[in-house]
Design a protein around this motif. Structure first.
Motif, PDB file in Angstrom:
ATOM      1  N   HIS A  21      99.228 -13.388 -16.773  1.00 15.57           N
ATOM      2  CA  HIS A  21      99.254 -12.071 -16.130  1.00 15.57           C
ATOM      3  C   HIS A  21      98.830 -10.971 -17.102  1.00 15.57           C
ATOM      4  CE1 HIS A  21     100.715 -12.951 -12.117  1.00 15.57           C
ATOM      5  NE2 HIS A  21     101.539 -13.841 -12.635  1.00 15.57           N
ATOM      6  N   ALA A  22      99.179 -11.107 -18.387  1.00 13.52           N
ATOM      7  CA  ALA A  22      98.757 -10.108 -19.367  1.00 13.52           C
ATOM      8  C   ALA A  22      97.240 -10.058 -19.469  1.00 13.52           C
ATOM      9  CB  ALA A  22      99.376 -10.419 -20.737  1.00 13.52           C
TER      10      ALA A  22
ATOM     11  N   GLN B  87     104.037  -2.443 -22.287  1.00 16.04           N
ATOM     12  CA  GLN B  87     104.552  -3.695 -22.832  1.00 16.04           C
ATOM     13  C   GLN B  87     103.718  -4.250 -23.975  1.00 16.04           C
ATOM     14  OE1 GLN B  87     104.966  -6.383 -19.455  1.00 16.04           O
ATOM     15  NE2 GLN B  87     107.142  -5.861 -19.350  1.00 16.04           N
TER      16      GLN B  87
ATOM     17  N   ARG C  81     110.319  -8.415 -24.139  1.00 16.35           N
ATOM     18  CA  ARG C  81     108.862  -8.550 -24.194  1.00 16.35           C
ATOM     19  C   ARG C  81     108.488 -10.002 -24.508  1.00 16.35           C
ATOM     20  NH1 ARG C  81     109.610  -4.480 -22.249  1.00 16.35           N
ATOM     21  NH2 ARG C  81     108.965  -2.386 -22.894  1.00 16.35           N
TER      22      ARG C  81
ATOM     23  N   GLY D  60     104.201  -3.139 -17.471  1.00 18.54           N
ATOM     24  CA  GLY D  60     104.959  -4.134 -16.747  1.00 18.54           C
ATOM     25  C   GLY D  60     104.657  -4.107 -15.263  1.00 18.54           C
TER      26      GLY D  60
ATOM     27  N   ASP E 126     102.882 -18.234 -17.660  1.00 19.01           N
ATOM     28  CA  ASP E 126     102.662 -17.234 -16.619  1.00 19.01           C
ATOM     29  C   ASP E 126     102.558 -15.824 -17.183  1.00 19.01           C
ATOM     30  OD1 ASP E 126     102.695 -19.258 -14.770  1.00 19.01           O
ATOM     31  OD2 ASP E 126     104.752 -18.932 -14.135  1.00 19.01           O
ATOM     32  N   GLY E 127     103.438 -15.470 -18.122  1.00 18.38           N
ATOM     33  CA  GLY E 127     103.390 -14.127 -18.705  1.00 18.38           C
ATOM     34  C   GLY E 127     102.076 -13.862 -19.408  1.00 18.38           C
ATOM     35  N   ASP E 128     101.593 -14.858 -20.135  1.00 17.12           N
ATOM     36  CA  ASP E 128     100.310 -14.759 -20.835  1.00 17.12           C
ATOM     37  C   ASP E 128      99.168 -14.600 -19.837  1.00 17.12           C
ATOM     38  OD1 ASP E 128      98.612 -15.563 -23.465  1.00 17.12           O
ATOM     39  OD2 ASP E 128      97.845 -16.709 -21.760  1.00 17.12           O
TER      40      ASP E 128
ATOM     41  N   LYS F  81     110.164 -12.714 -24.047  1.00 18.64           N
ATOM     42  CA  LYS F  81     110.504 -13.589 -22.935  1.00 18.64           C
ATOM     43  C   LYS F  81     109.515 -13.430 -21.792  1.00 18.64           C
ATOM     44  CE  LYS F  81     114.388 -14.858 -19.939  1.00 18.64           C
ATOM     45  NZ  LYS F  81     115.797 -14.575 -19.580  1.00 18.64           N
ATOM     46  N   GLU F  82     109.084 -12.208 -21.542  1.00 19.22           N
ATOM     47  CA  GLU F  82     108.176 -11.933 -20.423  1.00 19.22           C
ATOM     48  C   GLU F  82     106.742 -12.368 -20.697  1.00 19.22           C
ATOM     49  OE1 GLU F  82     110.676  -7.934 -19.081  1.00 19.22           O
ATOM     50  OE2 GLU F  82     108.833  -7.776 -20.266  1.00 19.22           O
ATOM     51  N   VAL F  83     106.309 -12.237 -21.957  1.00 18.70           N
ATOM     52  CA  VAL F  83     104.887 -12.426 -22.282  1.00 18.70           C
ATOM     53  C   VAL F  83     104.584 -13.801 -22.843  1.00 18.70           C
ATOM     54  CG1 VAL F  83     102.984 -11.568 -23.707  1.00 18.70           C
ATOM     55  CG2 VAL F  83     104.572  -9.951 -22.634  1.00 18.70           C
ATOM     56  N   TYR F  84     105.486 -14.350 -23.673  1.00 19.67           N
ATOM     57  CA  TYR F  84     105.187 -15.595 -24.371  1.00 19.67           C
ATOM     58  C   TYR F  84     105.504 -16.808 -23.501  1.00 19.67           C
ATOM     59  CZ  TYR F  84     104.475 -12.887 -28.656  1.00 19.67           C
ATOM     60  OH  TYR F  84     104.003 -12.001 -29.594  1.00 19.67           O
TER      61      TYR F  84
END
Length: 532
Positions: free
Chosen positions: A199-200, A84, A187, A75, A195-197, A189-192
């Motif tokens: 940054h991953a 994460q 997870r 994270g 923007d989250g995708d 909420k942050e990744v899907y």
């Protein structure tokens, strides 16, 4: 499927290789969740399996090392020490190459939330699955052959599976069941999301560059479908947050502004652009299936004519709305009939606005046949001849099983990875967050400004656009329109190249187009790698 709100429909439909998994049942999703919520010590440690092999690319033999494995994405901020995502990749490194001069290309499909089996096994990996050109591929056993058009002749390759797809997994490592479930919700909420995708993937790439000592290598992004949306976001993050100058961004079957999509434009009345930019693909499809009143001698001159009509008379007629007089409406309908093969009466009844699903259902419906979406060269029996829209994609049904079987066999037997694990074609995503950079609303995500900023802050960045004439998921003229409307100085337009193919969304599913795609991409890398 096509009655969903636009953003939700696009999230479900823009799978880069197959639309089948968009209809995953609730039972299938529930089956995924317990595996995501189990604490698994192995997930928080990078895994890898190394093998070797060789491939002949257009007559040239290349020895390589393959690494199938995972990197752990942590994270940010107060969660920087919290694992994460375990992101799966397959990397191919040419033996004996100078890492400082050898290009490295990061490759991914779209979805959002798709594994990268399609580009891996259909386009640029050392092995390629054999499928029928424009008809249903017979059932197993499937053919797996040397890929004469792998990109290993010009670049090392890194195929990346999106979080939650392939062997990639979100990580909830707390031992307490209740806390694990809360972690997993966080997870997702942050990744899907856009923007989250982004940054991953940016974190994965910078970590990969460190792990394998590739910071000084020429670097390329290659995304397909939603992977092009990701590439715009990712290029901007890498350039302007991670100080990673890219040599090139390669876009296949592009969609940067979702306001150009021909899937679901009826839910966004007043925005007629999708009908305009999809018309040349309708015309190409009607040409291929010989549904035009007068068959032109050649495809490309015909498409240039249709493009001009779309941008001028057709766009003006649609913009007029209810002000359009009957005589002009009739004239435009008759011209559309000449270009699409659809009956004049149908076009008038549709108010001159035909969606992708309507066209796919109607073009060959007099014979009870549905036209393909991802590749409109394909056809199949209509599930319901009385439906307004198509209800499945014949191309997706025709080839998906071959890709799934070939990769599951290949990854375990040749890459020596994945025993006891499930390879998921798609992540189990209940909601994809289309809000971007703090924006509100989810109807019309547009990442053209991201790519423009990356190009302006790195004025040497080159962009190569590729697309298929028979792609109704992301029509080629929509991509062309987007690139000619990027908010960049006129001097940077020369940094963009365009190549179109007589194929569909998965350009590489047509072997002649795969060869041309390889040659064009190889030339692009050779022109931009800055190796003396």
């Amino acid at each position: 499927m096509r009655t969903l709100p636009l953003a939700a429909a696009l999230a479900a439909l823009l799978f880069a290789g197959s639309a089948l998994a968009a209809d995953k049942t609730d039972k299938d999703k529930d089956k995924d969740k317990p595996q995501d919520s189990k604490p698994d010590a192995a997930l928080v440690q990078p895994q890898s399996s190394e093998t070797t092999g060789s491939v002949r690319v257009e007559g040239k033999s290349i020895e390589y090392k393959a690494v199938a494995g995972t990197l752990i994405i942590h994270g940010t901020g107060d969660k920087e020490h919290e694992p994460q995502i375990s992101m799966f990749y397959t990397a191919y490194f040419k033996k004996g190459a100078d890492a400082g001069k050898r290009p490295v290309t990061f490759i991914y499909n779209g979805g959002p939330g798709s594994a990268t089996v399609w580009l891996h096994m259909g386009a640029f990996g050392p092995k390629r699955v054999v499928t029928s050109d424009d008809s249903h591929t017979p059932a197993a056993p499937y053919g797996l052959v040397n890929n004469d058009y792998s990109l290993l002749d010009v670049s090392d390759l890194v195929f990346i599976d999106a979080p939650g797809a392939g062997f990639s997994r979100l990580i909830a490592a707390d031992e307490d069941k209740g806390k694990r479930e809360e972690q997993m919700k966080d997870r997702r909420k942050e990744v899907y999301g856009v923007d989250g995708d982004g940054h991953a993937f940016a974190n994965f790439i910078t970590q990969f560059l460190s792990k394998y000592g590739r910071w000084n290598s020429p670097k390329y992004l290659f995304g397909e479908s939603y992977g092009t949306t990701r590439s715009a976001v990712l290029a901007n993050i890498l350039e302007n947050q991670s100080s990673v100058d890219l040599n090139g961004v390669i876009l296949l079957s592009q969609i940067l502004s979702f306001d150009t999509s021909i899937d679901g434009p009826e839910t966004n009345p007043g925005v007629d652009l999708p009908y305009v930019v999809a018309l040349p693909t309708f015309a190409a499809t009607a040409f291929y299936h010989h549904r035009l009143p007068q068959q032109p001698a050649a495809l490309e001159p015909f498409l240039r004519e249709v493009e001009q009509f779309a941008l001028n008379d057709y766009a003006q007629a649609l913009m007029a709305g209810s002000r359009l007089d009957d005589a002009r409406r009739q004239a435009v309908a008759e011209k559309l009939h000449q270009y699409t093969g659809l009956p004049v009466a149908y076009l008038l009844k549709a108010d001159l606005r035909v969606t992708g699903g309507m066209f796919e259902h109607e073009l060959q419906n007099d014979g009870g046949v549905t036209t393909g979406r991802l590749d409109s060269r394909f056809s199949g029996p209509s599930l319901d001849p009385l439906s307004k829209d198509s209800e499945y994609d014949p191309q997706s049904s025709a080839i998906s099983a071959a890709y799934v079987a070939a990769f599951n066999d290949y990854v375990r037997k040749q890459l020596k990875y994945g025993d006891g694990q499930q390879y998921r074609l798609f992540a189990s995503i209940d909601h994809w967050d289309f809000k971007h950079n703090g924006g509100e609303g989810e109807r019309s995500i547009n990442v053209m400004p991201d790519l423009a900023k990356a190009m302006k802050t790195n004025p040497n960045l080159r962009v190569a656009l590729h697309g298929g004439y028979y792609d109704l998921a992301t029509p080629y003229f929509a991509a062309d329109y987007e690139m000619h409307h990027l908010p960049i100085p006129a001097s940077l337009q020369k940094n963009i190249s365009y190549d179109w193919y007589p194929s569909g969304h998965m350009v590489y599913a047509h072997e002649d187009s795969l060869k041309k795609l390889h040659d064009n991409v190889a030339r692009f890398i050779g022109e931009t790698d800055n190796v003396k």
